[in-house]
Design a protein around this motif. Structure first.
Motif, PDB file in Angstrom:
ATOM      1  N   ARG A  54       0.743  -1.506   0.369  1.00 58.05           N
ATOM      2  CA  ARG A  54      -0.460   0.131   0.072  1.00 58.05           C
ATOM      3  C   ARG A  54       0.807   1.648  -0.116  1.00 58.05           C
ATOM      4  O   ARG A  54       0.568   2.445  -0.560  1.00 58.05           O
ATOM      5  N   VAL A  55       2.667   1.075   0.817  1.00 54.81           N
ATOM      6  CA  VAL A  55       2.833   2.112   1.006  1.00 54.81           C
ATOM      7  C   VAL A  55       3.714   2.858  -0.731  1.00 54.81           C
ATOM      8  O   VAL A  55       3.781   3.322  -1.154  1.00 54.81           O
ATOM      9  N   ALA A  56       4.095   1.228  -0.991  1.00 49.93           N
ATOM     10  CA  ALA A  56       4.926   1.583  -2.233  1.00 49.93           C
ATOM     11  C   ALA A  56       3.958   1.768  -3.037  1.00 49.93           C
ATOM     12  O   ALA A  56       4.014   2.720  -4.389  1.00 49.93           O
ATOM     13  N   TRP A  57       2.487   1.553  -3.698  1.00 49.74           N
ATOM     14  CA  TRP A  57       1.490   1.935  -4.898  1.00 49.74           C
ATOM     15  C   TRP A  57       1.351   3.745  -4.363  1.00 49.74           C
ATOM     16  O   TRP A  57       0.796   4.474  -5.611  1.00 49.74           O
ATOM     17  N   ALA A  58       1.431   3.716  -3.280  1.00 53.67           N
ATOM     18  CA  ALA A  58       1.168   5.637  -2.691  1.00 53.67           C
ATOM     19  C   ALA A  58       2.230   5.690  -3.216  1.00 53.67           C
ATOM     20  O   ALA A  58       1.684   7.675  -3.449  1.00 53.67           O
ATOM     21  N   TYR A  59       3.224   5.766  -2.668  1.00 51.10           N
ATOM     22  CA  TYR A  59       4.654   6.391  -3.559  1.00 51.10           C
ATOM     23  C   TYR A  59       4.603   6.620  -4.576  1.00 51.10           C
ATOM     24  O   TYR A  59       4.877   7.998  -5.664  1.00 51.10           O
ATOM     25  N   ALA A  60       4.419   5.499  -5.419  1.00 57.07           N
ATOM     26  CA  ALA A  60       4.440   5.756  -7.442  1.00 57.07           C
ATOM     27  C   ALA A  60       2.650   6.698  -7.454  1.00 57.07           C
ATOM     28  O   ALA A  60       3.375   6.906  -8.847  1.00 57.07           O
ATOM     29  N   GLN A  61       2.350   6.724  -7.124  1.00 53.13           N
ATOM     30  CA  GLN A  61       1.029   7.709  -7.362  1.00 53.13           C
ATOM     31  C   GLN A  61       1.494   8.924  -7.136  1.00 53.13           C
ATOM     32  O   GLN A  61       1.201   9.881  -7.692  1.00 53.13           O
ATOM     33  N   ALA A  62       1.912   9.021  -5.321  1.00 55.03           N
ATOM     34  CA  ALA A  62       2.911  10.776  -5.479  1.00 55.03           C
ATOM     35  C   ALA A  62       3.523  11.065  -6.656  1.00 55.03           C
ATOM     36  O   ALA A  62       3.757  11.955  -7.270  1.00 55.03           O
ATOM     37  N   GLY A  63       4.433  10.102  -7.100  1.00 57.02           N
ATOM     38  CA  GLY A  63       5.648  10.451  -8.458  1.00 57.02           C
ATOM     39  C   GLY A  63       4.906  10.647  -9.637  1.00 57.02           C
ATOM     40  O   GLY A  63       5.457  11.510 -10.700  1.00 57.02           O
ATOM     41  N   ARG A  64       3.690   9.368 -10.025  1.00 57.52           N
ATOM     42  CA  ARG A  64       2.762   9.797 -11.056  1.00 57.52           C
ATOM     43  C   ARG A  64       2.199  11.384 -11.453  1.00 57.52           C
ATOM     44  O   ARG A  64       2.142  11.803 -11.779  1.00 57.52           O
ATOM     45  N   LEU A  65       1.571  11.791 -10.164  1.00 61.12           N
ATOM     46  CA  LEU A  65       0.809  12.902  -9.581  1.00 61.12           C
ATOM     47  C   LEU A  65       1.913  14.063 -10.428  1.00 61.12           C
ATOM     48  O   LEU A  65       1.068  15.439 -10.614  1.00 61.12           O
ATOM     49  N   LEU A  66       3.085  14.195  -9.370  1.00 62.56           N
ATOM     50  CA  LEU A  66       4.720  15.164  -9.474  1.00 62.56           C
ATOM     51  C   LEU A  66       4.526  15.305 -11.172  1.00 62.56           C
ATOM     52  O   LEU A  66       4.785  16.554 -11.718  1.00 62.56           O
ATOM     53  N   ARG A  67       4.807  14.255 -11.609  1.00 59.56           N
ATOM     54  CA  ARG A  67       4.533  13.733 -12.999  1.00 59.56           C
ATOM     55  C   ARG A  67       3.717  14.969 -14.089  1.00 59.56           C
ATOM     56  O   ARG A  67       4.099  15.507 -15.643  1.00 59.56           O
ATOM     57  N   THR A  68       2.848  14.817 -13.740  1.00 58.93           N
ATOM     58  CA  THR A  68       1.630  14.778 -13.948  1.00 58.93           C
ATOM     59  C   THR A  68       0.779  16.498 -14.213  1.00 58.93           C
ATOM     60  O   THR A  68       0.936  17.284 -15.037  1.00 58.93           O
ATOM     61  N   VAL A  69       1.374  17.120 -12.804  1.00 56.98           N
ATOM     62  CA  VAL A  69       1.404  18.828 -12.893  1.00 56.98           C
ATOM     63  C   VAL A  69       2.306  19.009 -12.945  1.00 56.98           C
ATOM     64  O   VAL A  69       2.267  20.169 -12.819  1.00 56.98           O
ATOM     65  N   ALA A  70       3.638  18.628 -13.340  1.00 55.26           N
ATOM     66  CA  ALA A  70       5.311  19.770 -13.846  1.00 55.26           C
ATOM     67  C   ALA A  70       5.276  20.706 -14.341  1.00 55.26           C
ATOM     68  O   ALA A  70       5.455  21.629 -13.910  1.00 55.26           O
ATOM     69  N   PRO A  71       4.691  20.558 -15.719  1.00 47.08           N
ATOM     70  CA  PRO A  71       4.302  21.672 -16.700  1.00 47.08           C
ATOM     71  C   PRO A  71       3.961  22.982 -15.951  1.00 47.08           C
ATOM     72  O   PRO A  71       4.465  23.923 -16.075  1.00 47.08           O
ATOM     73  N   ALA A  72       2.979  22.894 -14.889  1.00 45.87           N
ATOM     74  CA  ALA A  72       2.213  23.566 -14.092  1.00 45.87           C
ATOM     75  C   ALA A  72       2.573  23.498 -13.310  1.00 45.87           C
ATOM     76  O   ALA A  72       3.066  25.194 -13.129  1.00 45.87           O
ATOM     77  N   SER A  73       3.679  23.451 -12.529  1.00 45.73           N
ATOM     78  CA  SER A  73       4.521  23.728 -11.661  1.00 45.73           C
ATOM     79  C   SER A  73       5.961  24.430 -11.988  1.00 45.73           C
ATOM     80  O   SER A  73       6.455  25.867 -11.523  1.00 45.73           O
ATOM     81  N   GLY A  74       6.006  23.990 -13.033  1.00 45.39           N
ATOM     82  CA  GLY A  74       7.275  24.849 -13.908  1.00 45.39           C
ATOM     83  C   GLY A  74       6.450  26.901 -14.139  1.00 45.39           C
ATOM     84  O   GLY A  74       7.375  27.235 -14.882  1.00 45.39           O
ATOM     85  N   ARG A  75       4.796  25.683 -14.726  1.00 46.02           N
ATOM     86  CA  ARG A  75       5.021  27.662 -15.099  1.00 46.02           C
ATOM     87  C   ARG A  75       4.462  28.633 -14.435  1.00 46.02           C
ATOM     88  O   ARG A  75       5.356  29.840 -13.731  1.00 46.02           O
ATOM     89  N   LEU A  76       4.008  27.836 -13.227  1.00 44.83           N
ATOM     90  CA  LEU A  76       4.145  29.041 -11.724  1.00 44.83           C
ATOM     91  C   LEU A  76       5.314  29.137 -10.961  1.00 44.83           C
ATOM     92  O   LEU A  76       5.301  30.742 -10.613  1.00 44.83           O
ATOM     93  N   ARG A  77       6.204  28.691 -10.613  1.00 44.32           N
ATOM     94  CA  ARG A  77       7.605  28.893 -10.671  1.00 44.32           C
ATOM     95  C   ARG A  77       8.265  29.837 -11.177  1.00 44.32           C
ATOM     96  O   ARG A  77       8.884  31.151 -10.842  1.00 44.32           O
ATOM     97  N   GLN A  78       8.086  29.443 -12.876  1.00 43.34           N
ATOM     98  CA  GLN A  78       8.482  30.840 -13.363  1.00 43.34           C
ATOM     99  C   GLN A  78       7.730  32.377 -13.855  1.00 43.34           C
ATOM    100  O   GLN A  78       8.558  33.188 -13.181  1.00 43.34           O
ATOM    101  N   ALA A  79       6.082  32.157 -13.202  1.00 48.01           N
ATOM    102  CA  ALA A  79       5.684  33.228 -13.300  1.00 48.01           C
ATOM    103  C   ALA A  79       5.929  33.984 -11.576  1.00 48.01           C
ATOM    104  O   ALA A  79       6.241  35.654 -11.665  1.00 48.01           O
ATOM    105  N   PHE A  80       6.845  33.046 -10.519  1.00 46.97           N
ATOM    106  CA  PHE A  80       6.824  34.207  -9.294  1.00 46.97           C
ATOM    107  C   PHE A  80       8.669  34.547  -9.365  1.00 46.97           C
ATOM    108  O   PHE A  80       8.830  35.288  -9.156  1.00 46.97           O
ATOM    109  N   GLU A  81       9.306  33.799 -10.801  1.00 52.82           N
ATOM    110  CA  GLU A  81      10.525  34.187 -10.925  1.00 52.82           C
ATOM    111  C   GLU A  81      10.615  35.411 -11.850  1.00 52.82           C
ATOM    112  O   GLU A  81      11.822  36.494 -11.049  1.00 52.82           O
ATOM    113  N   GLU A  82      10.044  35.860 -12.789  1.00 49.83           N
ATOM    114  CA  GLU A  82      10.278  36.693 -13.597  1.00 49.83           C
ATOM    115  C   GLU A  82       9.821  37.781 -12.671  1.00 49.83           C
ATOM    116  O   GLU A  82      10.446  39.002 -12.969  1.00 49.83           O
ATOM    117  N   GLY A  83       9.332  38.110 -11.608  1.00 52.65           N
ATOM    118  CA  GLY A  83       9.502  38.908 -10.789  1.00 52.65           C
ATOM    119  C   GLY A  83       7.769  39.962 -11.959  1.00 52.65           C
ATOM    120  O   GLY A  83       7.754  40.017 -12.414  1.00 52.65           O
TER     121      GLY A  83
END
Length: 135
Positions: free
Chosen positions: A90-119
């Motif tokens: 169950r813990v291994a499944w949850a870890y894999a799901q967390a990784g999948r979720l992070l990969r899914t939102v990585a482009p959005a996270s990158g855009r958000l980071r870029q928006a803040f870094e641009e100032g």
């Protein structure tokens, strides 16, 4: 540094956040496990899984152990079809799901980071950048 009891607080907060106004949501424990393992998955993606710097993946196992100490939690623990001797899976499944979720939102996270870094952008501008990336 974090206080030693921060892990216990985080686990309790995890369940409190996963509860809805009408009681526990479906797969409550699984959602809490994914949330607890997301920092470890993020660190592993960034730095490699050999050495975690801040994340405490043991919180997921500690949560399951704490829930097992009370018979009142049996229904929550069984939700999703898991049985007692499947905690590691169950813990291994949850870890894999967390990784999948992070990969899914990585482009959005990158855009958000870029928006803040641009100032010079407001929080509203950052929200717009995030919403556009999630479409």
């Amino acid at each position: 540094t974090l206080e030693p009891r921060a892990g216990r607080v985080a686990s309790a907060d995890t369940l409190a956040l996963a509860y809805g106004a009408d009681g526990p949501s479906a797969r409550l424990v699984d959602r809490a496990l994914v949330w607890l393992l997301a920092p470890a998955a993020a660190e592993a993606a960034e730095y490699g899984s050999e050495t975690l710097r801040v994340a405490r993946p043991m919180q997921a196992r500690e949560l399951l152990s704490a829930l097992r100490r009370s018979a009142a939690n049996a229904e929550l623990l069984a939700d999703g079809g898991w049985v007692d001797d499947e905690d590691e899976a169950r813990v291994a499944w949850a870890y894999a799901q967390a990784g999948r979720l992070l990969r899914t939102v990585a482009p959005a996270s990158g855009r958000l980071r870029q928006a803040f870094e641009e100032g010079g952008r407001s929080a509203g501008d950052a929200v717009v950048a995030l919403e556009q990336a999630l479409r």
